[in-house]
Design an enzyme around this catalytic site. Sequence first.
Site, mmCIF file in Angstrom:
data_model
loop_
_atom_site.group_PDB
_atom_site.id
_atom_site.type_symbol
_atom_site.label_atom_id
_atom_site.label_comp_id
_atom_site.label_asym_id
_atom_site.label_seq_id
_atom_site.Cartn_x
_atom_site.Cartn_y
_atom_site.Cartn_z
ATOM 1 N N LYS A 157 -3.523 -2.264 4.398
ATOM 2 C CA LYS A 157 -3.819 -3.335 3.428
ATOM 3 C C LYS A 157 -3.160 -3.058 2.094
ATOM 4 O O LYS A 157 -2.541 -3.935 1.512
ATOM 5 C CB LYS A 157 -5.325 -3.444 3.192
ATOM 6 C CG LYS A 157 -6.013 -4.429 4.075
ATOM 7 C CD LYS A 157 -7.459 -4.595 3.691
ATOM 8 C CE LYS A 157 -8.143 -3.328 3.311
ATOM 9 N NZ LYS A 157 -8.222 -2.295 4.332
ATOM 10 N N THR A 162 -0.602 -1.202 1.553
ATOM 11 C CA THR A 162 0.843 -1.311 1.759
ATOM 12 C C THR A 162 1.269 -2.782 1.723
ATOM 13 O O THR A 162 2.253 -3.144 1.066
ATOM 14 C CB THR A 162 1.210 -0.667 3.124
ATOM 15 O OG1 THR A 162 0.669 0.664 3.153
ATOM 16 C CG2 THR A 162 2.702 -0.628 3.343
ATOM 17 N N ARG A 199 -7.327 -0.898 -6.233
ATOM 18 C CA ARG A 199 -8.325 0.128 -6.559
ATOM 19 C C ARG A 199 -7.643 1.478 -6.758
ATOM 20 O O ARG A 199 -6.572 1.726 -6.206
ATOM 21 C CB ARG A 199 -9.331 0.267 -5.418
ATOM 22 C CG ARG A 199 -10.325 -0.856 -5.357
ATOM 23 C CD ARG A 199 -11.226 -0.693 -4.163
ATOM 24 N NE ARG A 199 -10.467 -0.702 -2.919
ATOM 25 C CZ ARG A 199 -10.911 -0.236 -1.765
ATOM 26 N NH1 ARG A 199 -12.100 0.303 -1.690
ATOM 27 N NH2 ARG A 199 -10.173 -0.302 -0.671
ATOM 28 N N LYS A 255 -7.349 10.458 4.673
ATOM 29 C CA LYS A 255 -6.258 9.557 4.292
ATOM 30 C C LYS A 255 -5.063 10.239 3.639
ATOM 31 O O LYS A 255 -3.945 9.759 3.757
ATOM 32 C CB LYS A 255 -6.773 8.434 3.377
ATOM 33 C CG LYS A 255 -7.696 7.478 4.137
ATOM 34 C CD LYS A 255 -7.781 6.123 3.498
ATOM 35 C CE LYS A 255 -6.580 5.255 3.827
ATOM 36 N NZ LYS A 255 -6.672 3.922 3.281
ATOM 37 N N ALA A 261 -15.561 0.327 0.203
ATOM 38 C CA ALA A 261 -16.032 -0.974 0.706
ATOM 39 C C ALA A 261 -17.119 -0.839 1.762
ATOM 40 O O ALA A 261 -17.798 -1.806 2.060
ATOM 41 C CB ALA A 261 -14.863 -1.766 1.268
ATOM 42 N N PHE A 300 -11.426 -2.125 3.555
ATOM 43 C CA PHE A 300 -11.807 -2.233 4.971
ATOM 44 C C PHE A 300 -11.659 -3.667 5.494
ATOM 45 O O PHE A 300 -10.847 -4.434 4.994
ATOM 46 C CB PHE A 300 -13.208 -1.659 5.208
ATOM 47 C CG PHE A 300 -13.260 -0.170 4.962
ATOM 48 C CD1 PHE A 300 -12.332 0.675 5.548
ATOM 49 C CD2 PHE A 300 -14.210 0.392 4.127
ATOM 50 C CE1 PHE A 300 -12.357 2.050 5.326
ATOM 51 C CE2 PHE A 300 -14.236 1.770 3.891
ATOM 52 C CZ PHE A 300 -13.308 2.581 4.507
ATOM 53 N N PHE A 338 4.455 -1.586 12.697
ATOM 54 C CA PHE A 338 4.577 -0.126 12.790
ATOM 55 C C PHE A 338 5.767 0.223 13.676
ATOM 56 O O PHE A 338 6.110 -0.551 14.573
ATOM 57 C CB PHE A 338 3.297 0.488 13.387
ATOM 58 C CG PHE A 338 2.257 0.792 12.356
ATOM 59 C CD1 PHE A 338 1.582 -0.234 11.706
ATOM 60 C CD2 PHE A 338 1.956 2.099 12.005
ATOM 61 C CE1 PHE A 338 0.642 0.038 10.737
ATOM 62 C CE2 PHE A 338 1.009 2.383 11.035
ATOM 63 C CZ PHE A 338 0.349 1.350 10.401
ATOM 64 N N TRP A 396 6.528 -1.889 4.854
ATOM 65 C CA TRP A 396 6.480 -0.418 4.859
ATOM 66 C C TRP A 396 7.904 0.134 4.993
ATOM 67 O O TRP A 396 8.315 0.988 4.208
ATOM 68 C CB TRP A 396 5.584 0.063 6.003
ATOM 69 C CG TRP A 396 5.382 1.546 6.038
ATOM 70 C CD1 TRP A 396 4.476 2.266 5.317
ATOM 71 C CD2 TRP A 396 6.102 2.487 6.836
ATOM 72 N NE1 TRP A 396 4.588 3.601 5.610
ATOM 73 C CE2 TRP A 396 5.566 3.765 6.543
ATOM 74 C CE3 TRP A 396 7.128 2.374 7.775
ATOM 75 C CZ2 TRP A 396 6.045 4.926 7.155
ATOM 76 C CZ3 TRP A 396 7.598 3.524 8.388
ATOM 77 C CH2 TRP A 396 7.057 4.789 8.069
HETATM 78 P P1 ADP Z 1 -5.408 0.555 4.033
HETATM 79 O O1 ADP Z 1 -5.180 0.036 2.661
HETATM 80 O O2 ADP Z 1 -5.645 -0.534 5.025
HETATM 81 O O3 ADP Z 1 -6.412 1.624 4.116
HETATM 82 P P2 ADP Z 1 -2.837 1.850 3.636
HETATM 83 O O4 ADP Z 1 -1.957 0.793 3.115
HETATM 84 O O5 ADP Z 1 -3.421 2.814 2.660
HETATM 85 O O6 ADP Z 1 -4.021 1.238 4.507
HETATM 86 O O7 ADP Z 1 -2.046 2.629 4.758
HETATM 87 C C1 ADP Z 1 -2.621 3.724 5.443
HETATM 88 C C2 ADP Z 1 -1.520 4.665 5.908
HETATM 89 O O8 ADP Z 1 -0.742 4.031 6.917
HETATM 90 C C3 ADP Z 1 -0.536 5.090 4.818
HETATM 91 O O9 ADP Z 1 -0.273 6.456 4.980
HETATM 92 C C4 ADP Z 1 0.702 4.259 5.077
HETATM 93 O O10 ADP Z 1 1.889 4.928 4.723
HETATM 94 C C5 ADP Z 1 0.630 4.056 6.579
HETATM 95 N N1 ADP Z 1 1.215 2.768 6.963
HETATM 96 C C6 ADP Z 1 0.820 1.554 6.521
HETATM 97 N N2 ADP Z 1 1.582 0.593 7.069
HETATM 98 C C7 ADP Z 1 2.470 1.215 7.870
HETATM 99 C C8 ADP Z 1 3.529 0.765 8.717
HETATM 100 N N3 ADP Z 1 3.789 -0.521 8.839
HETATM 101 N N4 ADP Z 1 4.243 1.690 9.389
HETATM 102 C C9 ADP Z 1 3.959 3.005 9.280
HETATM 103 N N5 ADP Z 1 2.980 3.493 8.504
HETATM 104 C C10 ADP Z 1 2.243 2.617 7.805
#
Ligand code: ADP
Length: 556
Positions: free
Chosen positions: A71, A73, A94, A105, A273, A301, A381, A409
Site C-alpha cells: 500500500k 509503495t 504515516r 517489516k 491500523a 492494513f 510482483f 515498485w
Molecule cells: P504495506 O504498506 O501494504 O504494508 P509496503 O508498501 O510497505 O506494504 O511494502 C511491503 C514490502 O513489500 C516492502 O519491503 C516493499 O519493498 C515490498 N514490495 C511492495 N510492492 C512490491 C512489488 N510490487 N514487488 C516487490 N516487492 C514489493
Amino acid sequence: MKTDIEIAQEAKLEPIHKIAENLNLSKDEWEPYGHTKAKISNHLLHTLKDKPDGKVILVTSINPTPAGEGKSTVTVGLGQALNQIGKRAVIALREPSLGPVMGIKGGAAGGGYSQVLPMEDINLHFTGDLHAITSANNALSAMIDNHIHRGNELDLDPRRIEWKRVMDMNDRALRQIIVGLGGPSKGVPREDGFTITVASEIMAILCLATDIVDLKSRLARIVIGYTYNEQPVTVSDLKAEGALTLLLKDALKPNLVQTIENTPAIIHGGPFANIAHGCNSIIATKTAAKLGDYVVTEAGFGADLGAEKYFHIKSRVGNIDTAAVVIVATVRALKMHGGLAKDKLAEENLEALKAGMKNLKKHMETIEAFDVPFVVAINKFPTDTENEVHFIENWCEEQHVEVALTDVWASGGSGGIQLANKIIAKTESRKKSFKPLYELEDSIEEKIRKIAQTVYGAKDIELSKHASKQIKLFEKQGWNNLPICMAKTQYSLSDDPARVGRPEGFTITIRELRASIGAGFIVVLTGDVLTMPGLPEKPAALNMDVTADGKVKGLF
Ligand code: ADP
C-alpha cells in the site's frame, strides 16, 4: 535485483528548500530539519483556510500477508505518477514504528522505485515525533504514580488505573508489570503494563487534533483511571495538560520529505491500523490538500480495518471528503486467501487465485457501502505470471470494476500512469460526501454490530461479561455518542487470523473496551489481539548494521 535500501541510497535527493519552494511555501511557513527533512508550520492551515482543497485519494487493500501488500509503495508510486502526468500531487503517509521495523517489516517507507526518502531516517528516529509522544505519555504515567505516592488527593484507585506506559518497540516482556516495588520510598505498588507507542491514545490524539488548542483540550479530556467510587479521573484533574502539550508542540508540526522522484511527501503520525485507528494525522492530510491538487494518502492494513476507521473516525473529525479509493491487491495475497500455503505463494496457481478473489470482492463491497468510487490496483510482483495477472483483469472486467496493473515498485511513477488516469476519472465523477455505515447516535453495541456485519461479514457479535459491564458504565458516563475504534487481527475479516478468504457464519468476540475520551473514540478489543506486539523468531533487526563510515544496512 537491487534492494530497497540500495535503490534509496543511489537516489538523488533535492535539498529540502527546493521541495518547500516548489510548494510555494514562504520562509516562515517551514523550518529545515537537516538538509532533507523539514517541519511545516501549523499556521499554514489557518493562512490557507480559504484556498480550495485538493482532491483526496485513499489507498487501502485486501487483507494482507505478513509482508504487507505494497500500500505504501502504491501510495508513493501513484503520487509520482500523478506528477509525471503534470498534476500537482502531494503524498500523506504515516511514520513507521520501530516495532515492525525491528520485527517483520524491516522498514515502511514504500519500496523499490516508489519510496520516501531519506528512508533510513524515516524508518529510525526521523524528526523525533514518536519519541515526543512516548515522553508525553510516560510523563503522565510518572505524574500519576507521583500523585498516588504523595497522598492521592484525587482518590485514584490504583487497581483501576487505565493509563499505561508506552515504548516504540515490540517488547512482549513488558505487557504486564508491577511498578512501585521496594518499600515506601519507591512509590505505591500497582499493576501496570506497556503498550506500543503507536497504539497509544496520545498518538491518536496527535493524529486527530486540528490545532494546538484542540490538542490541549483533547489531552485534558484523557481518562487516566477511576476513583474508589468508580468515577473517572482525567488529565485535567491532574493539571497535566499544559506540560503534555508543551512536550508535543513540535511533534504537532507535519514533516516534509520527498520521494525518489522528488514528489513532495508529508509524513506525520503513525497509529497502527489493527490496534489503533491507522491513519496519518488530520493536519498532514489537510496541509497536503492545501498544497496539492491531489493528495494520495493511505490507511493501514485491509479496508476492514484502516479504511473503515479512516471514514468513521478520521474523516468525520477532520471533515475530509475523499474523492476516490484505490484498493491494492496482489497475486500472492489473493492466492493465500484461496488457501495456498505461505511457502507456495511464488508458484503460479490459478485455482487458488480464483478461490481467493472473494476476499477482494468483500473489500469492494465495503467501499461501495461507503459510496465512494474505487479502482483496483494490482501491485505487480516479480513472481506474478501473465496468466495470473490476466485472470484478475478479466475477473474485474466481469464485475464491471476498473482495474489497473501497477508496476510502481519496479518502474516508479511511470508504472502507475494507468492507475493515475483511471483514478482521476473516478474523482471527477464524484459530487457528494461518503456515507457512514453507522450513526454516532446508535448505541455502542449497535455500532459494533454494524461494523462487524457490514464490514467483516459477521453473523453477529458476542460480548464478554466484562465488555457488557463496561458498555453500561460508558453509557452512564455519557460516552455513547463516540465513534468506535475496532482492534482486530489484520489477517482475516474475522477475529481469527487463520480464517483467510471470506469467512462466513462467524461471530466476533468482544473481549474488552477502552474509553479513549481524549482521542474521542471507544476502543473495542476483539479476539485475542494485543496492544503490545512481540518480536518474531528471526527479527529483521538481526540483519541490520551500520558501517564504519556510517552507511546503514539491513532496512528494507
Ligand atoms: P504495506 O504498506 O501494504 O504494508 P509496503 O508498501 O510497505 O506494504 O511494502 C511491503 C514490502 O513489500 C516492502 O519491503 C516493499 O519493498 C515490498 N514490495 C511492495 N510492492 C512490491 C512489488 N510490487 N514487488 C516487490 N516487492 C514489493
